[in-house]
Design a protein around this motif. Structure first.
Motif, PDB file in Angstrom:
ATOM      1  N   LEU A 149     -17.088 -13.842 -18.589  1.00 30.91           N
ATOM      2  CA  LEU A 149     -16.983 -15.301 -18.662  1.00 30.91           C
ATOM      3  C   LEU A 149     -18.353 -15.951 -18.899  1.00 30.91           C
ATOM      4  O   LEU A 149     -18.460 -16.928 -19.642  1.00 30.91           O
ATOM      5  N   LEU A 161     -17.396 -25.020 -17.074  1.00 30.08           N
ATOM      6  CA  LEU A 161     -16.077 -24.408 -17.264  1.00 30.08           C
ATOM      7  C   LEU A 161     -15.305 -24.581 -15.960  1.00 30.08           C
ATOM      8  O   LEU A 161     -15.743 -24.104 -14.905  1.00 30.08           O
ATOM      9  N   HIS A 162     -14.170 -25.264 -16.038  1.00 25.23           N
ATOM     10  CA  HIS A 162     -13.332 -25.451 -14.849  1.00 25.23           C
ATOM     11  C   HIS A 162     -12.366 -24.277 -14.738  1.00 25.23           C
ATOM     12  O   HIS A 162     -11.598 -24.010 -15.663  1.00 25.23           O
ATOM     13  N   ILE A 163     -12.428 -23.619 -13.598  1.00 24.97           N
ATOM     14  CA  ILE A 163     -11.698 -22.359 -13.450  1.00 24.97           C
ATOM     15  C   ILE A 163     -10.572 -22.485 -12.433  1.00 24.97           C
ATOM     16  O   ILE A 163     -10.754 -23.040 -11.347  1.00 24.97           O
ATOM     17  N   GLU A 165      -7.878 -19.852 -10.374  1.00 29.49           N
ATOM     18  CA  GLU A 165      -7.740 -18.426 -10.066  1.00 29.49           C
ATOM     19  C   GLU A 165      -6.332 -18.180  -9.535  1.00 29.49           C
ATOM     20  O   GLU A 165      -5.858 -18.924  -8.663  1.00 29.49           O
ATOM     21  N   MET A 192     -20.075 -22.815 -13.767  1.00 36.82           N
ATOM     22  CA  MET A 192     -18.783 -22.310 -13.283  1.00 36.82           C
ATOM     23  C   MET A 192     -18.275 -23.135 -12.106  1.00 36.82           C
ATOM     24  O   MET A 192     -18.871 -23.117 -11.028  1.00 36.82           O
ATOM     25  N   LEU A 194     -14.967 -24.057  -9.675  1.00 36.56           N
ATOM     26  CA  LEU A 194     -13.610 -23.682  -9.237  1.00 36.56           C
ATOM     27  C   LEU A 194     -12.767 -24.935  -9.019  1.00 36.56           C
ATOM     28  O   LEU A 194     -13.161 -25.837  -8.274  1.00 36.56           O
ATOM     29  N   VAL A 224     -10.403 -22.286 -17.787  1.00 34.65           N
ATOM     30  CA  VAL A 224     -10.344 -20.831 -17.594  1.00 34.65           C
ATOM     31  C   VAL A 224      -9.283 -20.478 -16.560  1.00 34.65           C
ATOM     32  O   VAL A 224      -9.165 -21.137 -15.528  1.00 34.65           O
ATOM     33  N   PHE A 226      -8.446 -17.227 -14.320  1.00 34.15           N
ATOM     34  CA  PHE A 226      -8.789 -15.865 -13.890  1.00 34.15           C
ATOM     35  C   PHE A 226      -7.621 -15.365 -13.051  1.00 34.15           C
ATOM     36  O   PHE A 226      -7.382 -15.833 -11.943  1.00 34.15           O
TER      37      PHE A 226
END
Ligand code: GYE
Length: 323
Positions: A149, A161-163, A165, A192, A194, A224, A226
């Motif tokens: 990533l 980048l908004h992730i 999970e 990064m 979250l 993103v 994950f």
């Protein structure tokens, strides 16, 4: 014609006579009796793992007692008790969660039956309750996902980048370590961010549910996804498309396992990266169990080699995955 028929009959008679006189072949003693408690059949990883263990037991002349616990720890504990009552030579199991094994493993020890962990590991005060753990380095899998990533963020020249999970089964080793490996690695990278981490229990249906919830809550804020396994990723994909986004382009998808179905989707461009988690642990298990039976020292932790597949690679010559 008649002569030929007579000759054939005589030949058959002689063969039958000779076979009858030969000492009956003794049914071969198995090299060892192995009781294996599989945790369930939640994913192509798990189904591939069960199949590989069954096949390798045959190859190594091991008599295998296999029990599938259908995602319940209680069923695993009962299976281990049955293996003890049967007095198998070695017990192996893939613990669905990390805690709650000490009692039954103490019973195995009292019966003098050695224990090997397959795939996942356990938490215990008494580390001597098992001899060896054969399974992936899940922390490293999280690290490999994060490194991909970070490279992708460089390539896309993104500031943020908004992730989201989607994690595996609560309190399971791969869930905890994949999460830690990933977030420890991106910790120093301010790009990064979250948004939320939700539990998908390693199941396709729960992956879909989780994705629906995340899309409703965050919509196009999501850059993103994950996901801790292919099954949940494949559950999430149609949800992303139905919400009007193109997976792999509008949203970066990172998955783990690398079974054939997911690899094909990666090749089609809808998944960006898959970290391998191989279920092919059968040979390592049979070799370790045979060593244990012979009283030879075995390694405490045995990790198979694993790699990353991504949109950075040419995957045209990739061999069939086998799971
Ligand atoms: O990644 C997932 C499975 O324990 C490593 O469990 C295994 C995980 C695997 O259901 O697909």
């Amino acid at each position: 014609m008649k002569g030929k028929a007579l000759a054939l009959a005589a030949l058959l008679f002689c063969c039958a006579f000779l076979c009858g006189c030969e000492p009956k072949q003794q049914a071969e003693e198995p090299a060892l009796v192995l009781g294996f408690s599989q945790l369930g059949s939640e994913s192509s990883f798990r189904i591939g793992n069960t199949k590989d263990i069954e096949e390798k037991a045959k190859t190594y002349g091991v008599s295998l007692m296999m029990d599938n616990a259908n995602q319940k720890q209680e069923n695993q504990i009962n299976a281990i008790r049955r293996f003890i009552a049967y007095r198998v030579d070695v017990i192996a199991f893939s613990p669905i969660v990390e805690e709650g094994w000490d009692n039954v493993l103490n019973e195995a020890r009292q019966a003098g039956i050695p224990v090997i962990l397959v795939d996942r590991t356990i938490k215990t005060e008494d580390e001597s309750l098992y001899l060896s753990q054969i399974g992936a380095d899940f922390y490293e899998e999280g690290v490999m996902a994060a490194r991909y990533l970070m490279r992708k963020a460089d390539a896309l020249q993104r500031d943020t980048l908004h992730i989201v999970e989607i994690t595996g089964t609560e309190n399971s080793t791969p869930m905890k370590q994949r999460h830690d490996g990933f977030w420890d690695t991106v910790a120093g990278d301010p790009r990064m961010v979250l948004l939320e981490s939700v539990n998908g229990d390693f199941l396709r249906s729960r992956g879909a549910e989780s994705m629906r919830y995340l899309l409703e809550k965050y919509g196009d804020q999501i850059d993103v996804i994950f996901s801790h396994n292919d099954e949940m990723t494949m559950g999430a994909l149609p949800e992303i498309e139905q919400a009007g986004y193109t997976p792999g382009r509008d949203m970066i998808l990172i998955s783990i396992d690398a079974g054939q179905e997911a690899i094909d989707i990666l090749k089609a461009g809808k998944i960006n990266c898959i970290v391998e988690c191989t279920p092919m642990l059968g040979s390592l298990l049979m070799e370790t169990a045979l060593n244990v039976k012979e009283g030879r020292e075995v390694e405490r932790v045995i990790h198979p080699a694993e790699r990353v597949f991504s949109d950075e690679d040419d995957l045209s010559a990739l061999l069939p995955r086998g799971y």
